[in-house]
Design a protein around this motif. Structure first.
Motif, PDB file in Angstrom:
ATOM      1  N   LYS A  12     -12.685   2.330  -2.246  1.00  0.00           N
ATOM      2  CA  LYS A  12     -11.625   1.395  -1.884  1.00  0.00           C
ATOM      3  C   LYS A  12     -10.754   1.097  -3.104  1.00  0.00           C
ATOM      4  O   LYS A  12     -11.247   1.017  -4.225  1.00  0.00           O
ATOM      5  CB  LYS A  12     -12.205   0.083  -1.353  1.00  0.00           C
ATOM      6  N   ILE A  13      -9.463   0.932  -2.861  1.00  0.00           N
ATOM      7  CA  ILE A  13      -8.521   0.608  -3.927  1.00  0.00           C
ATOM      8  C   ILE A  13      -7.640  -0.547  -3.473  1.00  0.00           C
ATOM      9  O   ILE A  13      -7.148  -0.564  -2.338  1.00  0.00           O
ATOM     10  CB  ILE A  13      -7.615   1.815  -4.285  1.00  0.00           C
ATOM     11  N   TRP A  14      -7.426  -1.494  -4.377  1.00  0.00           N
ATOM     12  CA  TRP A  14      -6.437  -2.553  -4.177  1.00  0.00           C
ATOM     13  C   TRP A  14      -5.264  -2.302  -5.124  1.00  0.00           C
ATOM     14  O   TRP A  14      -5.468  -1.954  -6.300  1.00  0.00           O
ATOM     15  CB  TRP A  14      -7.028  -3.922  -4.477  1.00  0.00           C
ATOM     16  N   ARG A  16      -5.799  -8.092  -7.955  1.00  0.00           N
ATOM     17  CA  ARG A  16      -6.851  -7.924  -8.966  1.00  0.00           C
ATOM     18  C   ARG A  16      -8.078  -8.766  -8.626  1.00  0.00           C
ATOM     19  O   ARG A  16      -9.223  -8.308  -8.733  1.00  0.00           O
ATOM     20  CB  ARG A  16      -6.315  -8.302 -10.350  1.00  0.00           C
ATOM     21  N   LYS A  45      -9.000  -9.897  -5.613  1.00  0.00           N
ATOM     22  CA  LYS A  45      -9.644  -9.382  -4.413  1.00  0.00           C
ATOM     23  C   LYS A  45     -10.466  -8.136  -4.717  1.00  0.00           C
ATOM     24  O   LYS A  45     -11.563  -7.937  -4.168  1.00  0.00           O
ATOM     25  CB  LYS A  45      -8.595  -9.068  -3.338  1.00  0.00           C
ATOM     26  N   ALA A  46      -9.973  -7.293  -5.602  1.00  0.00           N
ATOM     27  CA  ALA A  46     -10.739  -6.112  -5.991  1.00  0.00           C
ATOM     28  C   ALA A  46     -12.030  -6.514  -6.683  1.00  0.00           C
ATOM     29  O   ALA A  46     -13.099  -5.945  -6.439  1.00  0.00           O
ATOM     30  CB  ALA A  46      -9.893  -5.218  -6.907  1.00  0.00           C
ATOM     31  N   SER A  80     -14.239  -3.419  -5.533  1.00  0.00           N
ATOM     32  CA  SER A  80     -13.336  -2.287  -5.349  1.00  0.00           C
ATOM     33  C   SER A  80     -12.611  -1.966  -6.656  1.00  0.00           C
ATOM     34  O   SER A  80     -12.729  -2.695  -7.647  1.00  0.00           O
ATOM     35  CB  SER A  80     -12.303  -2.605  -4.256  1.00  0.00           C
ATOM     36  N   SER A  81     -11.850  -0.892  -6.659  1.00  0.00           N
ATOM     37  CA  SER A  81     -11.017  -0.546  -7.806  1.00  0.00           C
ATOM     38  C   SER A  81      -9.663  -1.228  -7.687  1.00  0.00           C
ATOM     39  O   SER A  81      -9.129  -1.368  -6.581  1.00  0.00           O
ATOM     40  CB  SER A  81     -10.804   0.973  -7.878  1.00  0.00           C
ATOM     41  N   PHE A  82      -9.104  -1.666  -8.810  1.00  0.00           N
ATOM     42  CA  PHE A  82      -7.751  -2.199  -8.839  1.00  0.00           C
ATOM     43  C   PHE A  82      -6.888  -1.267  -9.656  1.00  0.00           C
ATOM     44  O   PHE A  82      -7.199  -0.969 -10.812  1.00  0.00           O
ATOM     45  CB  PHE A  82      -7.727  -3.599  -9.457  1.00  0.00           C
TER      46      PHE A  82
END
Length: 321
Positions: free
Chosen positions: A70-72, A132, A134-135, A140-142
């Motif tokens: 997942k990415i933000w 940032r 939320k990641a 997850s990744s930001f």
């Protein structure tokens, strides 16, 4: 970064059916301004902006490192759309935080990829802080536009395409947002065409990058009021600024009042309809035309996503030339 990484990025982008993007003479405007003016048409990519290049390179290189698949990201539109489109290829879930007032057509295009879109913040930097956080909360990744080296490597392929057509460029005009575009492009030109003058373009309504690169320590952010949403940076990324300083020969601050007329000019004389962030370079060229007369100039047209609500104002404006 070295040229080996740039060459690897070019090999990846060369395999795309839509590259190289057109590099076309701006015959009418160039004649009026008495210069050999060319437009690199990054509005002609599948997502309507140059951002797809960096997103593809970053996704390809970093796919094994992406936490939880997942990415933000935070985006005014183009970066989010590019990452979302690249994410589809690799089966990676993308969440995009956009600021209030983001261009509706950009937001809708992001949703159509299947990415999750969250509206938060009054400007890009507030959206970025939210993404940032939320990641971090979700493991997850930001991805921060500007700070991912692979994004700049993707942008470097634009320079390599330009230089493959001609290596005799006097000036290269590049708008500056978070810095990935000019970082990747300028580094290649400095190595392969060191006599070309690199000019960064910043809107007067969001001058933070201008002051940061100029080293104006008395300027500390402030309110943003620019129609060029893709360049609406309030808080520069200092390590990126430090990398840009030796790569840029000049900075031009373009008045907000010149941006819509620049779009009008491109529509009238070259039949090109682009977003404000893509037309701003022409405002800089017209304002500094005496420096460029008789020279060979390349300008990057960065994106196509014009908010149609601006059309009445564009039509009412006067062309720059």
């Amino acid at each position: 970064m070295n040229l080996n990484k740039y060459d690897a990025a070019l090999n990846l982008i060369d395999a795309e059916s839509w590259t190289p993007t057109p590099l076309l003479p701006a015959s009418v405007i160039g004649d009026k301004l008495q210069m050999d003016l060319w437009f690199k048409r990054e509005d002609c990519t599948p997502v309507g902006s140059f951002k797809l290049r960096g997103a593809i390179v970053a996704m390809h290189r970093l796919k094994e490192e992406i936490l939880s698949n997942k990415i933000w990201v935070a985006s005014a539109g183009n970066f989010g759309l590019a990452v979302a489109q690249a994410g589809v290829r690799y089966g990676i879930n993308i969440s995009v935080v956009v600021p209030n007032g983001a261009t509706r057509t950009k937001v809708e295009r992001i949703r159509l990829t299947g990415a999750r879109v969250i509206t938060y913040g009054n400007d890009f930097d507030e959206s970025k802080d939210h993404a940032r956080q939320k990641a971090l909360e979700t493991g997850s990744s930001f991805w921060e536009d500007g700070s991912i080296p692979e994004i700049a490597e993707g942008a470097s392929t634009i320079s390599q395409e330009i230089l493959s057509q001609s290596d005799s460029w006097d000036w290269l005009i590049i708008p500056i947002g978070n810095g990935s575009l000019i970082k990747g492009m300028a580094d290649v030109f400095k190595k392969k065409s060191p006599t070309t003058r690199i000019v960064g373009i910043v809107p007067s309504g969001a001058p933070s990058m201008y002051h940061a690169i100029k080293g104006n320590s008395n300027f500390h952010g402030g309110q943003i009021s620019t129609i060029a949403d893709g360049l609406a940076v309030r808080m520069p990324i200092q390590p990126i600024v430090d990398e840009l300083i030796p790569l840029i020969d000049d900075l031009w601050l373009v008045s907000e009042s010149e941006i819509l007329p620049a779009i009008n000019t491109l529509m009238k004389y070259e039949s090109i309809m682009v977003e404000p962030s893509a037309a701003i370079g022409l405002g800089g060229i017209v304002a500094n035309q005496n420096l460029l007369k008789g020279r060979k100039v390349a300008m990057i047209i960065t994106g196509a996503h014009l908010d149609h609500k601006l059309m009445p104002q564009i039509i009412e404006s006067s062309p720059l030339v």
